[in-house]
Scaffold this active site. Sequence first.
Site, PDB file in Angstrom:
ATOM      1  N   GLY A  65       0.851  -1.188   0.000  1.00  0.00           N
ATOM      2  CA  GLY A  65       0.000   0.000   0.000  1.00  0.00           C
ATOM      3  C   GLY A  65       0.880   1.229   0.000  1.00  0.00           C
ATOM      4  O   GLY A  65       2.094   1.126   0.219  1.00  0.00           O
ATOM      5  N   CYS A  92       5.425  -6.173   1.341  1.00  0.00           N
ATOM      6  CA  CYS A  92       5.714  -4.743   1.337  1.00  0.00           C
ATOM      7  C   CYS A  92       5.099  -4.046   2.552  1.00  0.00           C
ATOM      8  O   CYS A  92       5.524  -4.306   3.676  1.00  0.00           O
ATOM      9  CB  CYS A  92       5.263  -4.122   0.014  1.00  0.00           C
ATOM     10  SG  CYS A  92       5.954  -2.495  -0.218  1.00  0.00           S
ATOM     11  N   TYR A  93       4.076  -3.207   2.351  1.00  0.00           N
ATOM     12  CA  TYR A  93       3.483  -2.549   3.517  1.00  0.00           C
ATOM     13  C   TYR A  93       2.983  -3.595   4.521  1.00  0.00           C
ATOM     14  O   TYR A  93       3.148  -3.451   5.743  1.00  0.00           O
ATOM     15  CB  TYR A  93       2.335  -1.647   3.066  1.00  0.00           C
ATOM     16  CG  TYR A  93       1.680  -0.887   4.200  1.00  0.00           C
ATOM     17  CD1 TYR A  93       2.279   0.231   4.745  1.00  0.00           C
ATOM     18  CD2 TYR A  93       0.452  -1.321   4.721  1.00  0.00           C
ATOM     19  CE1 TYR A  93       1.689   0.913   5.796  1.00  0.00           C
ATOM     20  CE2 TYR A  93      -0.150  -0.639   5.767  1.00  0.00           C
ATOM     21  CZ  TYR A  93       0.469   0.477   6.302  1.00  0.00           C
ATOM     22  OH  TYR A  93      -0.116   1.149   7.339  1.00  0.00           O
ATOM     23  N   HIS A 180       7.453  -6.889  -3.863  1.00  0.00           N
ATOM     24  CA  HIS A 180       6.152  -7.223  -4.458  1.00  0.00           C
ATOM     25  C   HIS A 180       6.279  -8.507  -5.278  1.00  0.00           C
ATOM     26  O   HIS A 180       6.604  -8.448  -6.465  1.00  0.00           O
ATOM     27  CB  HIS A 180       5.681  -6.092  -5.385  1.00  0.00           C
ATOM     28  CG  HIS A 180       5.222  -4.874  -4.657  1.00  0.00           C
ATOM     29  ND1 HIS A 180       3.949  -4.737  -4.166  1.00  0.00           N
ATOM     30  CD2 HIS A 180       5.880  -3.749  -4.293  1.00  0.00           C
ATOM     31  CE1 HIS A 180       3.825  -3.568  -3.558  1.00  0.00           C
ATOM     32  NE2 HIS A 180       4.994  -2.959  -3.618  1.00  0.00           N
ATOM     33  N   GLU A 182       4.011 -10.189  -6.497  1.00  0.00           N
ATOM     34  CA  GLU A 182       2.915 -10.322  -7.470  1.00  0.00           C
ATOM     35  C   GLU A 182       3.224  -9.686  -8.817  1.00  0.00           C
ATOM     36  O   GLU A 182       2.540  -9.961  -9.797  1.00  0.00           O
ATOM     37  CB  GLU A 182       1.623  -9.731  -6.886  1.00  0.00           C
ATOM     38  CG  GLU A 182       1.549  -8.202  -6.813  1.00  0.00           C
ATOM     39  CD  GLU A 182       2.231  -7.597  -5.578  1.00  0.00           C
ATOM     40  OE1 GLU A 182       3.046  -8.293  -4.937  1.00  0.00           O
ATOM     41  OE2 GLU A 182       1.962  -6.425  -5.276  1.00  0.00           O
ATOM     42  N   SER A 234     -24.298  -7.883 -25.398  1.00  0.00           N
ATOM     43  CA  SER A 234     -23.719  -6.677 -25.984  1.00  0.00           C
ATOM     44  C   SER A 234     -22.763  -7.020 -27.111  1.00  0.00           C
ATOM     45  O   SER A 234     -22.279  -6.142 -27.808  1.00  0.00           O
ATOM     46  CB  SER A 234     -22.946  -5.929 -24.904  1.00  0.00           C
ATOM     47  OG  SER A 234     -21.797  -6.690 -24.547  1.00  0.00           O
ATOM     48  N   GLY A 235     -22.473  -8.320 -27.273  1.00  0.00           N
ATOM     49  CA  GLY A 235     -21.440  -8.703 -28.227  1.00  0.00           C
ATOM     50  C   GLY A 235     -20.109  -8.886 -27.525  1.00  0.00           C
ATOM     51  O   GLY A 235     -19.172  -9.434 -28.083  1.00  0.00           O
ATOM     52  N   GLY A 236     -19.990  -8.425 -26.289  1.00  0.00           N
ATOM     53  CA  GLY A 236     -18.736  -8.545 -25.540  1.00  0.00           C
ATOM     54  C   GLY A 236     -18.622  -9.893 -24.839  1.00  0.00           C
ATOM     55  O   GLY A 236     -19.565 -10.685 -24.813  1.00  0.00           O
ATOM     56  N   VAL A 237     -17.450 -10.136 -24.279  1.00  0.00           N
ATOM     57  CA  VAL A 237     -17.155 -11.423 -23.655  1.00  0.00           C
ATOM     58  C   VAL A 237     -18.039 -11.667 -22.422  1.00  0.00           C
ATOM     59  O   VAL A 237     -18.593 -12.758 -22.247  1.00  0.00           O
ATOM     60  CB  VAL A 237     -15.673 -11.464 -23.168  1.00  0.00           C
ATOM     61  CG1 VAL A 237     -15.338 -12.824 -22.597  1.00  0.00           C
ATOM     62  CG2 VAL A 237     -14.723 -11.087 -24.290  1.00  0.00           C
ATOM     63  N   ASP A 238     -18.165 -10.644 -21.579  1.00  0.00           N
ATOM     64  CA  ASP A 238     -18.793 -10.872 -20.277  1.00  0.00           C
ATOM     65  C   ASP A 238     -20.259 -11.274 -20.400  1.00  0.00           C
ATOM     66  O   ASP A 238     -20.692 -12.252 -19.786  1.00  0.00           O
ATOM     67  CB  ASP A 238     -18.669  -9.620 -19.394  1.00  0.00           C
ATOM     68  CG  ASP A 238     -17.231  -9.123 -19.323  1.00  0.00           C
ATOM     69  OD1 ASP A 238     -16.324  -9.917 -19.633  1.00  0.00           O
ATOM     70  OD2 ASP A 238     -17.028  -7.949 -18.974  1.00  0.00           O
ATOM     71  N   SER A 239     -21.017 -10.516 -21.188  1.00  0.00           N
ATOM     72  CA  SER A 239     -22.438 -10.853 -21.289  1.00  0.00           C
ATOM     73  C   SER A 239     -22.600 -12.196 -22.006  1.00  0.00           C
ATOM     74  O   SER A 239     -23.497 -12.978 -21.679  1.00  0.00           O
ATOM     75  CB  SER A 239     -23.232  -9.752 -21.990  1.00  0.00           C
ATOM     76  OG  SER A 239     -22.755  -9.525 -23.292  1.00  0.00           O
ATOM     77  N   ALA A 240     -21.703 -12.497 -22.947  1.00  0.00           N
ATOM     78  CA  ALA A 240     -21.812 -13.767 -23.677  1.00  0.00           C
ATOM     79  C   ALA A 240     -21.575 -14.946 -22.731  1.00  0.00           C
ATOM     80  O   ALA A 240     -22.319 -15.936 -22.745  1.00  0.00           O
ATOM     81  CB  ALA A 240     -20.805 -13.804 -24.828  1.00  0.00           C
ATOM     82  N   LYS A 386     -11.233 -11.265 -15.584  1.00  0.00           N
ATOM     83  CA  LYS A 386     -11.463 -11.376 -17.026  1.00  0.00           C
ATOM     84  C   LYS A 386     -10.857 -12.638 -17.643  1.00  0.00           C
ATOM     85  O   LYS A 386     -11.504 -13.323 -18.439  1.00  0.00           O
ATOM     86  CB  LYS A 386     -10.860 -10.148 -17.709  1.00  0.00           C
ATOM     87  CG  LYS A 386     -11.242  -9.992 -19.143  1.00  0.00           C
ATOM     88  CD  LYS A 386     -12.499  -9.186 -19.217  1.00  0.00           C
ATOM     89  CE  LYS A 386     -12.929  -8.866 -20.617  1.00  0.00           C
ATOM     90  NZ  LYS A 386     -14.128  -8.014 -20.571  1.00  0.00           N
TER      91      LYS A 386
END
Length: 531
Positions: A65, A92-93, A180, A182, A234-240, A386
């Site tokens: 942080g 880290c923090y 870090h 990550e 919507s044609g996007g990945v998420d709604s599909a 995602k």
Amino acid sequence: MSAAPPAAHDNTAEPVLVVDFGAQYAQLIARRVREARVYSEVVPSTMPVAEMLAKNPKAIILSGGPSSVYEEGAPTVDRSLFEAGVPVFGMCYGFQLMATSLGGTVDNSGAREYGRTPLTVSRPGSTLFEGTPAEQPVWMSHGDACSAAPEGFTVTASTDVVPVAAFENDEKKLYGVQYHPEVMHSTHGQQVLEHFLYRGAGIQPTWTTGNVIEEQVAAIRAQVGTKRAICGLSGGVDSAVAAALVQKAIGDQLTCVYVDHGLMRKGETEQVEKDFVAATGVQLKVVDAQERFLSALAGVSDPETKRKIIGREFIRVFEQAQAEIVAEAGAEGEDVAFLVQGTLYPDVVESGGGTGTANIKSHHNVGGLPEDLEFELVEPLRQLFKDEVRMVGAELGLPDEIVQRQPFPGPGLGIRIVGEVSKERLDLLREADAIAREELSAAGLDREIWQCPVVLLADVRSVGVQGDGRTYGHPIVLRPVSSEDAMTADWSRLPYDVLGKISTRITNEVDDVNRVVLDITSKPPGTIEWE
Ligand code: XMP
């Protein structure tokens, strides 16, 4: 069979909690934990320890942080966290908090380190470092430094500047690193994180997207019962992917709606209408609203006004389609009670579900749905990042063209035409965009870029010469960017020959375009989209 579906094994019951101390580290850590096939959740540092423990965490990670442990009002955790018998890993923090809470020493002595730093491992066989090199690059970002580990801890690594860059206590299962792990610049960071999870905390790597599908299907069935649901595509990945999951769970109880606003890229509407339906068997209602959007947008150049108009028209058309579906179902005595949405985990965290930070992305939904809907939401992707959504989509058999699609704004090409939107301009931009996408794919660059908006500067004309004549055409802008999350981005260094080919093809094949330019601005200061 009439029996209720069996309860799926709950894969998320005992999460690894990532305590968020600010900045954007926590989400990335949570993703890395999941890459190690262990389920993780982000929680705010203000959450009381009792509440964290009530989630039955298998382990707890304290993120980095921006604060100094010595700052007044700096976030902290109650010491009882370290006495609960739950394995803890501070980064880290989080590492410095651990050090000060447990009786170690952190100095505010100006021993700063930023960026890539060589780490020297002094105990190569330790729980965290076994099998990693004695010297390894790590990513540092701190002003304070730990000079003495708490009692009972073994110092396992240091740097030129920091005498205690890692400490471990196997008996209490408490671990910490100053850097870090990550971020990708810490080349063995993922291995160190996995060592904590598997060796330090004794967790088995069992989280998979296959489990997600099984769990969500059971949860959706339990939620929806025998009622009906609607999902806007919507044609996007998420709604599909959300729609495909719900379809798998409740089949024909789901109806999808696709509003064709005429602002999609070449071939995308067909992909939804044909390929998505073929892959899922979903019932789809397509509303052709191209004319309506075009007339609403006529004469409008201001980007925010365009966004508002597109959002408003979208809601109107969607509501009308929805009302028709509700009426049709009602005529058959059925009740439409649910609305499916493709909300992802970063949206949940960013809108306060995880950290309490402001909702910075609210304008990024397709127009935003009305608030007075009398539907209950079904959000089967609320726990996912995602890349996990893409994996679920692929596992559900969705075509690659949909699952791997680049992020595309809800207002579509409407905000990639700088100037007024018209059918001719949309067709022209669709052609140029299709050429750019084709060449980028052919060069194998799809995974290297985050997205590549192609923009038509409709209000600009420049002189050119084509064949024997002078032309006065429009420029097209290529805006390829690399990014992890679209919050920041860098312009992608694409090979010149690929850029050259795109330019030649666009100027040869697209009427009225006589110039192709490359946008070499990072974000900030530029945004990814031009409008
Ligand atoms: P900017 O341009 O803000 O874009 O750097 C960040 C990401 O968001 C997308 N974007 C939008 N998505 N509606 C959307 O659904 C919008 O109005 C919108 N504006 C930008 C953009 O494509 C990028 O991925």
